[in-house]
Design an enzyme around this catalytic site. Structure first.
Site, short mmCIF file in Angstrom:
data_model
loop_
_atom_site.label_atom_id
_atom_site.label_comp_id
_atom_site.label_asym_id
_atom_site.label_seq_id
_atom_site.Cartn_x
_atom_site.Cartn_y
_atom_site.Cartn_z
N SER A 14 -4.11 7.00 0.70
CA SER A 14 -2.83 7.22 0.51
C SER A 14 -2.17 8.23 1.61
CB SER A 14 -3.09 8.58 -0.79
OG SER A 14 -1.79 9.07 -0.74
N SER A 16 0.46 9.87 1.10
CA SER A 16 1.29 11.19 0.74
C SER A 16 0.96 12.41 1.30
CB SER A 16 0.88 11.42 -0.95
OG SER A 16 1.37 10.22 -1.76
N LYS A 65 -2.07 7.74 -14.09
CA LYS A 65 -0.63 8.24 -14.58
C LYS A 65 -0.36 8.15 -15.97
CE LYS A 65 1.62 6.22 -10.44
NZ LYS A 65 2.49 5.41 -9.73
N TYR A 211 2.90 -1.72 -0.08
CA TYR A 211 3.72 -1.48 1.09
C TYR A 211 2.70 -1.50 2.44
CZ TYR A 211 1.60 3.19 0.35
OH TYR A 211 0.84 4.19 -0.29
N GLY A 232 7.18 -2.12 -0.76
CA GLY A 232 7.16 -1.23 -1.65
C GLY A 232 7.34 0.38 -0.86
#
Ligand code: ATR
Length: 265
Positions: A14, A16, A65, A211, A232
């Site tokens: 990730s 993020s 999610k 991505y 993405g």
């Protein structure tokens, strides 16, 4: 110091934490953003951590999610409709689930200058992000959305929330103006989607949610026939910026350094 988390499984790759920690610095926010690989039975404790202000916010990714939803006090209307949460915040002492994938996808489409209105869209896959794609595409006035998934039942489940969806068998192609790969095929470099695009033509829009790698086999093939393509990356950056806005009230700047994070494969 305030602490933020992205949780998922797997979570190792990730980006993020890199993006949010960069924006903390740029905006002089004293906080840390970390990643944590978790199991489903840890979700409850994490949300308790938000309620008790030990964690200031959480991003949620595959495969949690939807499974996070029962532990939250409230959902935004978009999270409610899509049954998908990627951002958790504490608002008036209530844990609230948001869906910023929708804003991420919408902004990436607007930037791509492809006008969704009156277009026919074929989506491959029925995983956690697909309800957000469908929601956004109808919002942007797509005329028709067709869904194809290896396990047809998972596509049929989405049809319960989006009655106008058309579901076709995996392996078949219909006419489309835009096709989206929302399967996980392509995450590994030698992955190939088992579909024959040779008769598709050359004026279509191929969009891959993946991505990393930046160019999947799906996009490579599309480019060979002069189709328009998008990966993405923008969707990912814009969902992160929307989450940042929810938590800090600031719209962060997407500068070259952020964009360069994605050029490493
Ligand atoms: P989740 O379902 O947990 O949200 P995801 O990675 O978002 O996970 O979704 C994976 C998607 O890729 C699913 O649509 C999956 O199809 P199934 O519903 O049949 O599992 C699809 N997928 C994964 N591997 C695939 C493959 N080899 N060929 C075709 N589709 C595949």
């Amino acid at each position: 110091m305030k602490r933020y988390l992205v949780v998922g499984n797997p979570i190792e790759h990730s980006l993020s934490p890199t993006i949010h920690n960069y924006w903390f610095k740029k905006n002089n926010i004293s906080a840390i953003y970390e990643k944590q690989e978790i199991k489903e039975n840890e979700l409850k404790n994490l949300i308790t951590g938000v309620k008790e202000k030990k964690i200031s916010g959480i991003n949620v990714t595959v495969p949690f999610k939807k499974t996070i939803i029962p532990y939250l006090d409230e959902l935004s209307p978009e999270a409610q409709k899509t049954q998908s949460v990627n951002t958790v915040s504490l608002e008036k002492n209530k844990t609230v689930g948001h869906n910023t994938d929708i804003e991420g996808f919408e902004l990436s489409l607007k930037e791509s200058k492809f006008n969704i209105a009156n277009k026919e869209i074929l989506i491959l896959g029925a995983g956690g992000v697909v309800s957000s794609l469908i929601f956004t595409l109808y919002k942007m006035k797509a005329s028709k959305i067709v869904l194809s998934n290896r396990t047809k039942e998972n596509a049929e489940i989405l049809k319960r929330s989006f009655k106008n969806l058309e579901v076709i068998d995996w392996g078949k192609l219909t006419n489309f103006d835009m096709i989206i790969n929302a399967t996980s095929v392509g995450l590994k470099k030698d992955d190939k989607i088992n579909l024959d695009f040779s008769k598709v033509g050359n004026d279509k829009f191929f969009y891959d949610i993946i991505y990393n790698p930046a160019e999947t086999d799906f996009l490579k093939n599309a480019k060979k026939s002069d189709n328009k393509t998008e990966n993405g990356k923008k969707m990912f950056i814009y969902q992160a910026s929307a989450a940042f806005k929810i938590w800090h009230g600031i719209k962060p700047v997407i500068d070259d350094q952020i964009l360069e994070l994605f050029n490493n494969d």
